[in-house]
Design a protein around this motif. Structure first.
Motif, mmCIF file in Angstrom:
data_model
loop_
_atom_site.group_PDB
_atom_site.id
_atom_site.type_symbol
_atom_site.label_atom_id
_atom_site.label_comp_id
_atom_site.label_asym_id
_atom_site.label_seq_id
_atom_site.Cartn_x
_atom_site.Cartn_y
_atom_site.Cartn_z
ATOM 1 N N PHE A 207 0.840 -1.199 0.000
ATOM 2 C CA PHE A 207 0.000 0.000 0.000
ATOM 3 C C PHE A 207 0.877 1.252 0.000
ATOM 4 O O PHE A 207 0.638 2.195 -0.759
ATOM 5 C CB PHE A 207 -0.923 0.004 1.218
ATOM 6 N N LYS A 208 1.905 1.246 0.853
ATOM 7 C CA LYS A 208 2.804 2.395 0.942
ATOM 8 C C LYS A 208 3.492 2.654 -0.398
ATOM 9 O O LYS A 208 3.558 3.794 -0.866
ATOM 10 C CB LYS A 208 3.853 2.161 2.032
ATOM 11 N N GLU A 209 3.994 1.597 -1.036
ATOM 12 C CA GLU A 209 4.679 1.751 -2.312
ATOM 13 C C GLU A 209 3.727 2.201 -3.406
ATOM 14 O O GLU A 209 4.096 2.969 -4.302
ATOM 15 C CB GLU A 209 5.363 0.435 -2.698
ATOM 16 N N SER A 210 2.505 1.712 -3.350
ATOM 17 C CA SER A 210 1.490 2.118 -4.325
ATOM 18 C C SER A 210 1.193 3.611 -4.192
ATOM 19 O O SER A 210 1.106 4.331 -5.195
ATOM 20 C CB SER A 210 0.211 1.297 -4.116
ATOM 21 N N LYS A 213 4.243 5.679 -5.466
ATOM 22 C CA LYS A 213 4.339 5.702 -6.922
ATOM 23 C C LYS A 213 3.261 6.608 -7.523
ATOM 24 O O LYS A 213 3.495 7.320 -8.496
ATOM 25 C CB LYS A 213 4.218 4.286 -7.486
ATOM 26 N N THR A 214 2.080 6.579 -6.928
ATOM 27 C CA THR A 214 0.992 7.411 -7.437
ATOM 28 C C THR A 214 1.282 8.887 -7.204
ATOM 29 O O THR A 214 1.022 9.723 -8.080
ATOM 30 C CB THR A 214 -0.345 7.023 -6.771
ATOM 31 N N ILE A 215 1.827 9.221 -6.040
ATOM 32 C CA ILE A 215 2.205 10.609 -5.762
ATOM 33 C C ILE A 215 3.244 11.087 -6.773
ATOM 34 O O ILE A 215 3.173 12.211 -7.286
ATOM 35 C CB ILE A 215 2.759 10.742 -4.324
ATOM 36 N N ILE A 238 1.285 6.192 7.262
ATOM 37 C CA ILE A 238 2.461 5.569 6.653
ATOM 38 C C ILE A 238 3.458 6.566 6.095
ATOM 39 O O ILE A 238 4.604 6.207 5.798
ATOM 40 C CB ILE A 238 2.041 4.618 5.525
ATOM 41 N N LEU A 239 3.058 7.829 5.920
ATOM 42 C CA LEU A 239 3.957 8.819 5.323
ATOM 43 C C LEU A 239 4.429 9.831 6.354
ATOM 44 O O LEU A 239 3.842 10.011 7.382
ATOM 45 C CB LEU A 239 3.234 9.534 4.170
#
Length: 239
Positions: A207-210, A213-215, A238-239
């Protein structure tokens, strides 16, 4: 479901529609493809284009073959399909648009070429104009095939549900990075969390990587997702 296409180059579709997933949909009777060479509806000269009224470079596809095609459908007692015209002037394709299209029983996609298609065809028969991106291509066949491919993936039994649930855009985000064997490729290693067997941590990592990448690549998608308060709280953790 039947997907029809009006094109000047039907052979382009032959090989692509024989691919495993697309052909599987046909064999499962989920999809019927009807690729129509619109040139066969032209006059005896098979001339499909003419100059643009008002001047300008390039040639425009003539309206008569398209009108003739739709008249023929009507004479056969076939209700007009939901008609999509692929065009740089169209609404940008999104996964939600594809999901809506996948629920139709009969879709017709018009692929143009040259300077496009006489507006009278669009005004009379087209329900939706779609654009696959802010680019201009030689013709509409690649966009048409992209739309067909995306629709077919949504049909029951064509691919496993868990496969497309991890696709980019399915949940409004881009997909997370994925890895396969070997575990070590010189200095390049698979992230340890994916080898841990801890499914909760793996889900959190993905979820964090998704989100990251979207940001980075599609901030417009994140802006839309952040309107959801639950999603916003989850991201803040998470951020």
């Amino acid at each position: 479901m039947i997907i029809r296409t009006l094109t000047l180059f039907p052979k382009i579709y032959d090989m692509y529609l024989e691919q495993t997933i697309l052909d599987r949909a046909r064999k499962l009777n989920q999809i019927e493809y009807e690729i129509v060479d619109i040139r066969t509806y032209a006059e005896s000269s098979r001339k499909m284009d003419d100059i643009v009224y008002g001047g300008g470079a390039g040639m425009l596809l003539k309206p008569e073959p398209y009108f003739k095609y739709f008249f023929e459908l009507k004479n056969k007692g076939i209700k007009k399909p939901y008609t999509v015209f692929v065009s740089p002037q169209g609404k940008k394709v999104s996964q939600s648009v594809i999901e809506d299209l996948s629920k139709k029983d009969d879709i017709l996609i018009i692929s143009a070429r040259y300077e496009g298609l006489d507006q009278r065809v669009i005004d009379r028969y087209v329900d939706l104009e779609l654009c696959v991106g802010d680019i201009v291509l030689t013709n509409g066949d690649l966009p048409a095939l992209s739309i067909i491919d995306a629709i077919v993936r949504q049909k029951d039994g064509v691919i496993k549900e868990e496969s497309y649930e991890t696709d980019s855009f399915y949940n409004g985000l881009l997909g997370y990075p994925q890895y396969t064997r070997p575990e070590n490729l010189g200095r390049h290693k698979v992230p340890q969390v994916l080898l841990s067997g801890d499914h909760k941590k793996i889900e959190e990592y993905r979820f964090k990587e998704s989100v990251k990448k979207t940001i980075l690549n599609r901030p417009d998608l994140i802006e839309e997702k952040l309107k959801d308060e639950d999603f916003k709280r989850k991201v803040e953790k998470i951020l």
